[in-house]
Design a protein around this motif. Structure first.
Motif: not given
Length: 338
Positions: A279-294
């Protein structure tokens, strides 16, 4: 009053006026307590509305009110930790700014300590209520109860209480703590998490020799527009909390008894975290997106998938077994499922 020990009531405030005029409601509730030797530790957590100004108005008329303002750090654990450090009472009562207690709640909790000196925590009856007046539950440590029912005194060891929080809280405890017990673990947890206070609270429970109840009343309100109800990236924190709690519970040898409960809840948290991520993926910066994915992937890795499967039957078991068989499939499935 001089013979009575000082009790610290800690309340944290963040934009409490804007959220629902909670400075007025909390202060009117607290200042009318029948127990008088109280210090009101009010932590203003970087409010941007008139919360601080309203607290100062009350403080002008009652010297027991002590206001501390700190920078907002985005997580409630830090404001609770700040109050924890500032409280100087022999006993400590943690109070939410949007809740209500009866005028004699603090006094009844303290009287229970006098009657049962072996206790380290005393909890009132906890009424959970919606803002429209409808009552969700009334709990007396464990049992769903009724305020009309004859009160029954109960006490349990802290070790039993923490055991019964594995997976979900099967206990309902608020109230008055001996300061030594309340300060045994800092709410300033090792990492910022949405519900880090639930980790710390469990560790504090374990420090209590015995926990008892009294017939005072603490009313906890459920607000439909509260931050806890809103969709938020922070709710991905729950999967990280589950990883940490699983390790804590295993170290304390209290995991196995309630493993099925824990893993089923952890699975639900994992699915919700995946949905929130997409839902929020498009709002996240690449670094945060990777952290949350991990974080999410690590949650899947630690999940006892075989235990989760045992919680389902028939088609539901087959459906969830397929989802659990592969992380990439699970992750992509909830990307497209509405």
């Amino acid at each position: 009053m001089q013979d009575l020990p000082l009790i610290s009531v800690i309340t944290t405030y963040y934009n409490s006026v804007q959220l629902g005029d909670f400075v007025q409601s909390s202060m009117n509730c607290l200042l009318h307590q029948t127990y008088k030797n109280i210090e009101f530790v009010c932590v203003n957590d970087g409010s941007t509305d008139s919360t601080l100004a309203e607290l100062k108005v009350f403080a002008k008329h009652d010297s027991r009110i002590k206001i501390y303002t700190k920078e907002n750090q985005k997580y409630a654990q830090y404001s609770k930790a700040y109050g924890q450090e500032k409280a100087s009472g022999k006993f400590i009562f943690l109070f939410d700014h949007d809740d209500v207690i009866d005028p004699d709640t603090v006094e009844k909790c303290y009287q229970t300590f006098l009657e049962h000196p072996n206790l380290d925590i005393v909890t009132p009856i906890v009424v959970t209520q919606f803002t429209d007046g409808k009552i969700k539950s009334i709990n007396n440590i464990y049992d769903e109860d009724s305020l009309d029912k004859k009160f029954e005194y109960k006490e349990f060891s802290g070790k039993q209480i923490i055991h019964d929080t594995v997976g979900r809280y099967d206990i309902h405890i608020r109230g008055l703590y001996r300061a030594k017990t309340f300060k045994s673990h800092s709410f300033s947890f090792t990492e910022p998490l949405l519900n880090a206070d639930e980790i710390v609270e469990r560790l504090i429970f374990e420090e209590a020799s015995m926990i008892g109840n009294c017939n005072a009343v603490y009313t906890h309100f459920i607000h439909p527009d509260s931050s806890a109800k809103k969709l938020s990236i922070k709710k991905i924190d729950l999967v990280r909390t589950d990883v940490l709690l699983r390790n804590i519970f295993k170290e304390k040898n209290i995991y196995e008894d309630r493993k099925s409960i824990f893993e089923f809840v952890a699975y639900k948290n994992l699915v919700n975290a995946i949905k929130i991520f997409h839902h929020f993926s498009h709002e996240m910066l690449p670094e945060e997106r990777q952290i949350q994915f991990n974080r999410i992937k690590n949650s899947y890795k630690n999940l006892d998938k075989n235990e989760v499967k045992t919680q389902f039957e028939g088609l539901s078991k087959a459906y969830n077994s397929i989802l659990l068989s592969n992380f990439s499939f699970l992750f992509l499935y909830y990307r497209f499922k509405k």
